[in-house]
Scaffold this active site. Structure first.
Site, PDB file in Angstrom:
ATOM      1  N   ARG A  13     -17.011  64.836   0.582  1.00  0.00           N
ATOM      2  CA  ARG A  13     -16.161  63.373  -0.764  1.00  0.00           C
ATOM      3  C   ARG A  13     -16.454  64.071  -2.464  1.00  0.00           C
ATOM      4  NH1 ARG A  13     -17.635  56.981   0.833  1.00  0.00           N
ATOM      5  NH2 ARG A  13     -19.695  57.652   0.477  1.00  0.00           N
ATOM      6  N   ARG A  42      -6.860  52.200  14.194  1.00  0.00           N
ATOM      7  CA  ARG A  42      -5.337  51.194  14.313  1.00  0.00           C
ATOM      8  C   ARG A  42      -4.053  51.389  14.941  1.00  0.00           C
ATOM      9  NH1 ARG A  42      -6.542  50.244   8.669  1.00  0.00           N
ATOM     10  NH2 ARG A  42      -8.676  49.301   8.710  1.00  0.00           N
ATOM     11  N   ASP A 100     -24.206  47.182   5.114  1.00  0.00           N
ATOM     12  CA  ASP A 100     -23.832  47.234   4.187  1.00  0.00           C
ATOM     13  C   ASP A 100     -24.526  46.200   2.938  1.00  0.00           C
ATOM     14  OD1 ASP A 100     -21.339  49.227   4.055  1.00  0.00           O
ATOM     15  OD2 ASP A 100     -20.922  47.751   6.201  1.00  0.00           O
ATOM     16  N   GLU A 148     -20.198  65.061  -3.177  1.00  0.00           N
ATOM     17  CA  GLU A 148     -21.120  64.098  -1.983  1.00  0.00           C
ATOM     18  C   GLU A 148     -21.303  65.396  -1.294  1.00  0.00           C
ATOM     19  OE1 GLU A 148     -20.799  60.744  -0.774  1.00  0.00           O
ATOM     20  OE2 GLU A 148     -21.514  60.921   0.970  1.00  0.00           O
ATOM     21  N   ARG A 204     -31.251  61.284   6.762  1.00  0.00           N
ATOM     22  CA  ARG A 204     -30.970  62.311   5.760  1.00  0.00           C
ATOM     23  C   ARG A 204     -30.626  62.147   4.378  1.00  0.00           C
ATOM     24  NH1 ARG A 204     -28.981  66.926   7.677  1.00  0.00           N
ATOM     25  NH2 ARG A 204     -26.793  66.550   6.882  1.00  0.00           N
ATOM     26  N   ARG A 245     -17.929  53.961  14.518  1.00  0.00           N
ATOM     27  CA  ARG A 245     -17.941  53.617  13.521  1.00  0.00           C
ATOM     28  C   ARG A 245     -16.716  53.783  13.298  1.00  0.00           C
ATOM     29  NH1 ARG A 245     -22.336  54.921   9.658  1.00  0.00           N
ATOM     30  NH2 ARG A 245     -23.782  53.801  10.906  1.00  0.00           N
ATOM     31  N   TYR A 270     -29.519  51.138   8.275  1.00  0.00           N
ATOM     32  CA  TYR A 270     -27.801  50.901   7.274  1.00  0.00           C
ATOM     33  C   TYR A 270     -27.521  49.435   7.322  1.00  0.00           C
ATOM     34  CZ  TYR A 270     -23.962  51.763   4.999  1.00  0.00           C
ATOM     35  OH  TYR A 270     -22.506  51.731   4.263  1.00  0.00           O
TER      36      TYR A 270
END
Ligand SMILES: Cc1cc2nc3c(=O)[nH]c(=O)nc-3n(C[C@H](O)[C@H](O)[C@H](O)COP(=O)(O)OP(=O)(O)OC[C@H]3O[C@@H](n4cnc5c(N)ncnc54)[C@H](O)[C@@H]3O)c2cc1C
Length: 362
Positions: free
Chosen positions: A271, A160, A346, A296, A240, A156, A344
């Site tokens: 984060r 680039r 989005d 987090e 989780r 995931r 999951y």
């Protein structure tokens, strides 16, 4: 109100389904377990600073699906915020995703785009990058070393060979100008929709209930946890969870951006979110002398904790299949969303799933 359909759970999926049902002429009762609608995308406004705080962690809307973009834009307009994520590793800050900017800074080299691939094909370099930016982070996120995790989780991570530091590839991105909550309030603002909060739906004796009342015998579109619906009769689906620590600070700008990932295993959080940066168009918020940050911390999940990320294993897939078989036996029950589907999604994928759902009785 006579009811033609019940929607249990007012997250992205449930609100979109409710809107579709209402626009097709049905009268819909939306029942939400929490005190307010919006599911995990819900925000609270910090009273002192006016900053929109994402209660369940940062949520950035992004999509390449034209139907989804068109649909959400009927209800809110977006501010065009483009998401960038920084990574802190051993006292230095890097731009994610893994691209030319990160590679050049990390190795102290200059590369042409056409050289980056070959440069990273070197095993020692690619291991060094993986260990610095993904090993510790992934271990914290999942509570296990990356080797033990499904390789698709690691895949995931976008890689680039350009200087593009936009975190998402999607052209359409942003945060609703009027705030996320307004998206849900407007989705549900229809004469055919009645909403009740603090109302958990449960299945008992083959019928659906809310409190002491049996639900009208109509289709139920359910986006709560599917194992909970069946009383965990085959066991709990594993998740989780996350713990969030929110702080208001007396500084105008704490970290100069909305999200910084802490990639070292030794730092206990993954984060830090700084929410004012999601609204660069709002001068009052940006210039406020205070800011709100949120650390987090990923954690092992136990029953009763908030479920955030499903743990995809052979066993959990088999368990899910057993619950789905039970659900299929109940005519009039449609299970969906991230909790129902144990998947999951989005935000845009949740909207897409709800938009493409076959409504019962059509
Ligand atoms: C940490 C984190 C960060 C994320 N960041 C992003 C992001 O940046 N961008 C993005 O596109 N997506 C993001 N997502 C994904 C996003 O949160 C989901 O796509 C979205 O929340 C899915 O909506 P949903 O309706 O399926 O589920 P939910 O939002 O969980 O809504 C389900 C609702 O059902 C209610 N409910 C549960 N059981 C019952 C019951 N028995 N009766 C009545 N109500 C019930 C719940 O209270 C909840 O309100 C993120 C997810 C996580 C975990």
């Amino acid at each position: 109100m006579t009811v033609d359909a019940v929607v249990a759970g007012a997250g992205v999926w449930g609100c979109t389904v409710a809107r579709r049902l209402a626009e097709s002429g049905r009268r819909v009762l939306v029942l939400e377990r929490r005190h307010a609608v919006g599911g995990n995308v819900r925000c609270e406004t910090d009273a002192e600073t006016g900053i929109e705080v994402h209660t369940y962690g940062s949520h950035i809307f992004h999509t390449h699906i034209p139907e989804v973009w068109e649909f959400v834009n009927r209800f809110v307009k977006f501010n065009g915020y483009q998401h960038k994520v920084l990574a802190r590793y051993r006292g230095k800050t890097y731009f994610l995703p893994l691209g030319l900017a990160l590679i050049e800074k990390f190795f102290g080299v200059e590369l042409k785009p056409c050289e980056a691939d070959a440069f990273l094909r070197d095993e020692a370099r690619s291991k060094a990058v993986f260990d610095a930016f993904f090993r510790g982070y992934t271990s914290k996120q999942w509570g296990r070393p990356p080797e033990e995790i499904d390789p698709s989780i690691i895949k995931r991570v976008p890689v680039r060979t350009s200087y593009d530091v936009n975190y998402f590839n999607d052209y359409n991105q942003g945060i609703p100008l009027s705030g996320y909550n307004s998206l849900f309030e407007r989705l549900l603002d229809h004469p055919g929709i009645e909403v009740r909060c603090n109302a958990a739906v449960r299945l008992e004796g083959g019928a659906f209930w809310v409190g002491g009342d049996a639900l009208p015998c109509v289709p139920v579109y359910y986006s709560g946890p599917v194992d909970e619906l069946f009383g965990y009769r085959f066991g709990h689906l594993p998740w989780r969870t996350l713990r969030f620590e929110t702080e208001r600070l007396d500084v105008r700008d704490y970290q100069g951006t909305s999200v910084v990932n802490y990639t070292e295993a030794e730092v206990p959080y993954t984060r830090i979110h700084e929410f004012k940066h999601y609204h660069p168009e709002d001068a009052a918020v940006m210039n406020a002398p205070k800011t709100v940050i949120m650390r987090e911390y990923p954690a092992a999940w136990k029953p009763g904790d908030e479920p955030y990320y499903p743990i995809d294993t052979t066993e959990s897939r088999a368990l899910l299949a057993r619950y789905m078989e039970e659900a299929a036996k109940l005519p009039g029950l449609v299970v969906g969303g991230r909790l129902g589907g144990y998947k999951y999604y989005d935000i845009d994928k949740s909207v897409e799933a709800a938009l493409s759902l076959r409504l019962l009785g059509q």
